[in-house]
Design a protein around this motif. Structure first.
Motif, PDB file in Angstrom:
ATOM      1  N   THR D 274       0.760  -1.125   0.020  1.00 57.62           N
ATOM      2  CA  THR D 274       0.107  -0.005  -0.002  1.00 57.62           C
ATOM      3  C   THR D 274       0.796   1.332  -0.146  1.00 57.62           C
ATOM      4  O   THR D 274       0.595   2.058  -0.663  1.00 57.62           O
ATOM      5  CB  THR D 274      -1.056  -0.016   1.198  1.00 57.62           C
ATOM      6  N   ALA D 275       1.843   1.148   0.967  1.00 61.84           N
ATOM      7  CA  ALA D 275       2.977   2.406   0.877  1.00 61.84           C
ATOM      8  C   ALA D 275       3.228   2.525  -0.306  1.00 61.84           C
ATOM      9  O   ALA D 275       3.686   3.681  -0.877  1.00 61.84           O
ATOM     10  CB  ALA D 275       3.761   2.164   2.009  1.00 61.84           C
ATOM     11  N   GLY D 276       3.547   1.511  -1.111  1.00 60.17           N
ATOM     12  CA  GLY D 276       4.141   1.659  -2.613  1.00 60.17           C
ATOM     13  C   GLY D 276       5.706   2.269  -2.584  1.00 60.17           C
ATOM     14  O   GLY D 276       5.989   2.510  -3.792  1.00 60.17           O
ATOM     15  N   ARG D 277       6.362   2.117  -1.517  1.00 60.88           N
ATOM     16  CA  ARG D 277       7.813   2.743  -1.733  1.00 60.88           C
ATOM     17  C   ARG D 277       8.638   1.791  -1.741  1.00 60.88           C
ATOM     18  O   ARG D 277       9.885   1.854  -2.119  1.00 60.88           O
ATOM     19  CB  ARG D 277       8.124   3.537  -0.314  1.00 60.88           C
ATOM     20  N   LEU D 278       8.288   0.304  -1.165  1.00 62.13           N
ATOM     21  CA  LEU D 278       9.257  -0.799  -1.386  1.00 62.13           C
ATOM     22  C   LEU D 278       8.576  -1.925  -2.243  1.00 62.13           C
ATOM     23  O   LEU D 278       7.588  -2.004  -2.367  1.00 62.13           O
ATOM     24  CB  LEU D 278       9.683  -1.097   0.019  1.00 62.13           C
ATOM     25  N   ARG D 279       9.618  -2.758  -2.804  1.00 64.97           N
ATOM     26  CA  ARG D 279       8.998  -3.917  -3.542  1.00 64.97           C
ATOM     27  C   ARG D 279       9.400  -5.246  -2.605  1.00 64.97           C
ATOM     28  O   ARG D 279      10.341  -5.233  -1.881  1.00 64.97           O
ATOM     29  CB  ARG D 279       9.526  -4.167  -4.727  1.00 64.97           C
ATOM     30  N   LEU D 280       8.515  -6.218  -2.806  1.00 64.81           N
ATOM     31  CA  LEU D 280       8.737  -7.446  -2.167  1.00 64.81           C
ATOM     32  C   LEU D 280       9.585  -8.175  -2.948  1.00 64.81           C
ATOM     33  O   LEU D 280       9.337  -8.146  -4.130  1.00 64.81           O
ATOM     34  CB  LEU D 280       7.600  -8.042  -2.004  1.00 64.81           C
ATOM     35  N   ALA D 281      10.460  -8.913  -2.461  1.00 65.10           N
ATOM     36  CA  ALA D 281      11.381 -10.048  -3.163  1.00 65.10           C
ATOM     37  C   ALA D 281      10.524 -11.109  -3.948  1.00 65.10           C
ATOM     38  O   ALA D 281      10.668 -11.544  -4.980  1.00 65.10           O
ATOM     39  CB  ALA D 281      12.515 -10.455  -2.329  1.00 65.10           C
TER      40      ALA D 281
END
Lengths: 352, 352, 352, 352
Positions: D274-281
């Motif tokens: 939701t925050a959209g700043r980081l991506r999941l591996a």
């Protein structure tokens, strides 16, 4: 004069010739060659049945592979406490089996009696998980003290282990000497009496480095090709071993050699008995003579530079213990032993 | 025509003569003989320093003993993923080491680059108890793809492992071919470049079954006598192996043999290059030629009954991948390979 | 009434409380936690010196890791032939050591005498490569027959092995009982008398599953972290074991427990001796009573549903052999044994 | 805040109570107790069929025993190259199997695809004695990257190995999380899809130290009692492990715990997305969240003292490689993870 062991002479002339012949030309590697195939057929003929054959270069490898193929890491191998696998292979059976236990049992002249085996088995609870499980009995033919098992004795041992399902292994480093001594067939002395797997020795009997694991039920041999390979015992020029056995097995050469060795040992034993000055530690039944040597005899042998080994007294019959200063001298005869040397040795002993 | 491997011919005439000579008379067993002693001295001379030498009959045994002596059960051995110890010994290194891990690394033509080793080491945390610890780097000289390491390349690999204290092992099944190819001394190619232990191959280079583990720092060899014995690799008639090496090492015989094998391979590679129809998978630097064979070439070889092996394409240089239907054909030359056969093979390939 | 073993009761209340306390919150895994650190400090204090400590959950693991860290695959461990490591661990020592040999020696009440050790060592040639090399002596304190070694006896054993450089291991599954019985310090009973490594038992003395390998010279412990991990004995929630030992070692709890167990055993032994109807197989020196039970006593025990084990008679003193129908009954007292049960058992035996 | 692993919290209250209850009184040792018997029945019920159950205290022991029972020393176990058995057990599988080879295969998120397995098998020649033989495929459920296999995927893997007769092992250290995530039955996720043997994890899911080897065909379990004992993993107070499982399995407690852990991980993953700043591996499918952390995020986590592990990037999907300075952060949720901490962590990451 060298009576230290039957592995100090080289190979016989027929064996050398077989190797030289096999040396010519190209041949498939890793035992996929004609010599190996022919030797397998020769062994099948010799043992009067289908057998699985695995050629290696040492008796330690043959014994250890035979054990490892049929004993699990938590298994136990019963044998005489002075058996070669227990006392002279630096733990090779433990290495190859992944840590199985070698359980040493007593017995005069390194021979095991069925009662001793039965008693030991009674002390090992079937199915108990705190104890290793007996899975194999290993006997040596001829024994480390030069005695032989007759077929009925082997069968009695098999009967002792049958209720618990142990396999029977025969360390036949001197199998040829036993066959020659007993005059029975290889089949009678092995599978017909209950032997499951045999280490058939060639090296002590005139080969350079040739031993065969003979597995009488091929189902027992399923692990062997991998076990041998990962132990580094699958020779690329495997025909080297095959050719040695071809040389040995042709025309009964192997038995002629063993008969000669036995005859030399008998000659020595007879001379000692006749002289009446020294006693034998055990009867001479194959190609070895074990003599109780008092200090004066030891000195005489040293003076004449007779080479022999002071052997263990751990398998002497009760009541026959060594007296102060005595040792058991082991004198081994081989295909290369000459009568003149035997007679000289006998003379040294008689004069001591 | 047989180009399958350099272990399909027998032994050379000088080797056979040395064995025949060693065969006479009695000799101490288990490597305590004059041949073994002389071979140890010959190796010391060859390598220009004191070395510990252990003779065995197979390369798998030599490699596995070398590894086991210097790697603990929780150790790791880095090597090329197609190294013989990783891919062709049925887990013998794992057996002998008690379960160490063989870590396969990439590299064109089965050669390892220092950066690849450094990167791998960076991924293995020193002292971590959840992971095996890198303790040895093993390289093959010449490699499984027929390439050679020059001394500087070996030294660079040693430099890559030095900070972590790994030992450097060289699988020298074809060491003779590498020495012959490079024209440097055995010392330059081993301990002077950082090699700690070498499997010195004799079998592929004209012996029957003779390999030597050469340990350059005797302190590294303390376990070897027991490890060898309990693996069944201490031959009673050990002079058998000693004599083979005496035959090989006398008068530079071993290098003459390797030079011939290399020359035959060069001749084949040159013919292929000249013909210009086929490409080599890797440069021909020792005694093996790897040719990318399109279907028509495979058919031609089959028709002429040329024996060779379809080799792995796992170490091809990026961009050199096989096209549909192609295989890598391995053609190995040995001391026994004849120029006439090489020329016939070249002609078959040129005409395909 | 249950006298089968001292591992049938659960954990003591203080141990349970320590575990419950340790259970709260998060903690580092794999022994990197405060409980483990504190227990290491407690052991250092207890033994009056720096020690390396490795916590595991079973005595078999503790013993096997201790052995494997100091014995090579071609090594031999001398011990009594009925020692737990020889007879009750299903070959775990062989598994962990990679196939070392456990050599069983005789001794009344499972105690070893220095002469027996010296004699055995004399039969094992130093440096011989055909035989495994003696590298460790393992004694059990208290022994499998409930006897204890005094410090002087331990020192004498150490003296017997010192010339050959063997390490001295003590299987202390019942170490607490021995310390309590002798009234000497843990230091006096171990490293001051020559012990190199100790399996310090917690499980039989009131823990759930807690054993500690105590290595007195940290240099001897270098392999342990890897050996333990790769044996699956490095618990992620290692504080579980740490907390148990913290509970045990606090305020001398462990010795109180052992004193109680010993007192119960003494009470039983005294009652039997006073009654004068039955003889003890061995003196009661710790927390176990071994009684020679004639058939009538066996019947009485069965009738009253007294649980005990019929023990081996293999370590009876010469002249004390069992007569027909007799068995050796083992009655073990623990921290949980109650005087009323001891008295009832004594009454059953007295009335039989 | 501690997100290092799911083995850092202690045991749950029901597990502690079950242990306390089991602690009272005497009980037969070595797993011959009521708790162990009941747990066996509970597992049979859970898996809807007869199963053989072996309780141990660590996942490494469970996995290694499972492998060793079904793989021979010259066998190979295929698995992902970052599987726990390959990368985090210090060679325990090699130790327990006697030196089998662990063959690492690639796969995004540590999941194996049938084609990858099929390709590997095609490179391993059946019956060849120079190479180890593939005998088992081991998959991890949930994987080391937090992904799950659905039953159809497992069945497809089984189909890939069936022609070669490999057994299928599932390392279920986080099996509970997978069952909870998928909503299918334990049977559907194991034997119904082709799993032969399962390491059923308890420790990471609320037990102190409790893992079970579940063997679906009892014939496959014949070696286990001896293998477990000789590895030192047969606890005398075995009810200790039994009680933990009784606590876990009662009233679906184990699934409740896993559902909570999964929910916490989902909550975290959702907040990050939701925050959209980081991506999941990798996708968050069970109880772990793997986040690609740029340097600023790493700094923010360090500043707030958030505990996590920098994970391997070796199983990232092609095209998703790390950029300079990035690391993969592993955040593990357990039964003890609280929503408030998850939210705080999410806030730290969102603000970074």
């Amino acid at each position: 004069m060298n009576f230290i062991s039957d592995n100090l002479a080289g190979a016989t002339a027929p064996v050398m010739r077989a190797m030289a012949t096999a040396n010519d030309g190209f041949s498939a590697a890793y035992g996929n060659d004609g010599w190996t195939r022919r030797v397998e057929a020769l062994f099948a003929e010799l043992f009067e049945r289908q057998v699985a054959v695995f050629l290696v270069t040492t008796g330690t490898a043959a014994n250890s592979l035979a054990l490892a193929s049929l004993v699990q890491p938590w298994g136990a191998v019963l044998c005489h406490h002075e058996a070669h696998i227990a006392a002279d292979e630096c733990g090779a059976p433990e290495f190859f089996t992944g840590g199985a236990k070698i359980v040493g049992l007593p017995g005069d002249g390194c021979k095991l009696a069925p009662e001793v085996v039965t008693d030991q088995l009674a002390r090992m609870r079937a199915g108990a998980t705190h104890q290793v499980q007996p899975q194999m009995l290993s006997i040596t033919q001829a024994t480390e003290c030069g005695l032989v098992y007759v077929p009925a004795e082997i069968a009695a041992l098999k009967q002792a282990i049958a209720p618990r399902g142990l396999k029977l292994h025969m360390d036949g480093a001197r199998f040829a000497n036993a066959v020659a001594a007993l005059g029975c067939t290889p089949a009678e002395l092995t599978w017909k009496a209950g032997v499951d797997v045999l280490s058939f020795g060639g090296t002590k009997n005139g080969a350079f480095a040739a031993e065969a694991v003979i597995v009488f039920d091929p189902a027992d041999a399923s692990e062997m090709p991998w076990r041998r390979k990962r132990a580094g015992h699958t020779l690329s020029k495997g025909r080297l071993i095959g050719a040695q056995f071809e040389g040995l097995l042709a025309d009964g050469h192997w038995l002629d050699l063993a008969r000669h060795a036995n005859a030399m040992a008998s000659r020595l034993a007879a001379a000692i008995t006749t002289a009446g000055r020294l006693r034998l530690a055990w009867a001479c039944e194959a190609n070895e003579v074990f003599v109780v040597l008092p200090p004066r005899a030891q000195a005489a042998l040293a003076e004449q530079d007779v080479q022999y080994i002071a052997w263990s007294d751990g398998a002497l019959t009760a009541g026959q213990e060594l007296r102060h200063g005595e040792v058991v001298g082991r004198f081994v005869c081989s295909f290369a032993t000459q009568a003149v040397d035997v007679d000289r040795l006998a003379a040294v002993l008689a004069a001591s």
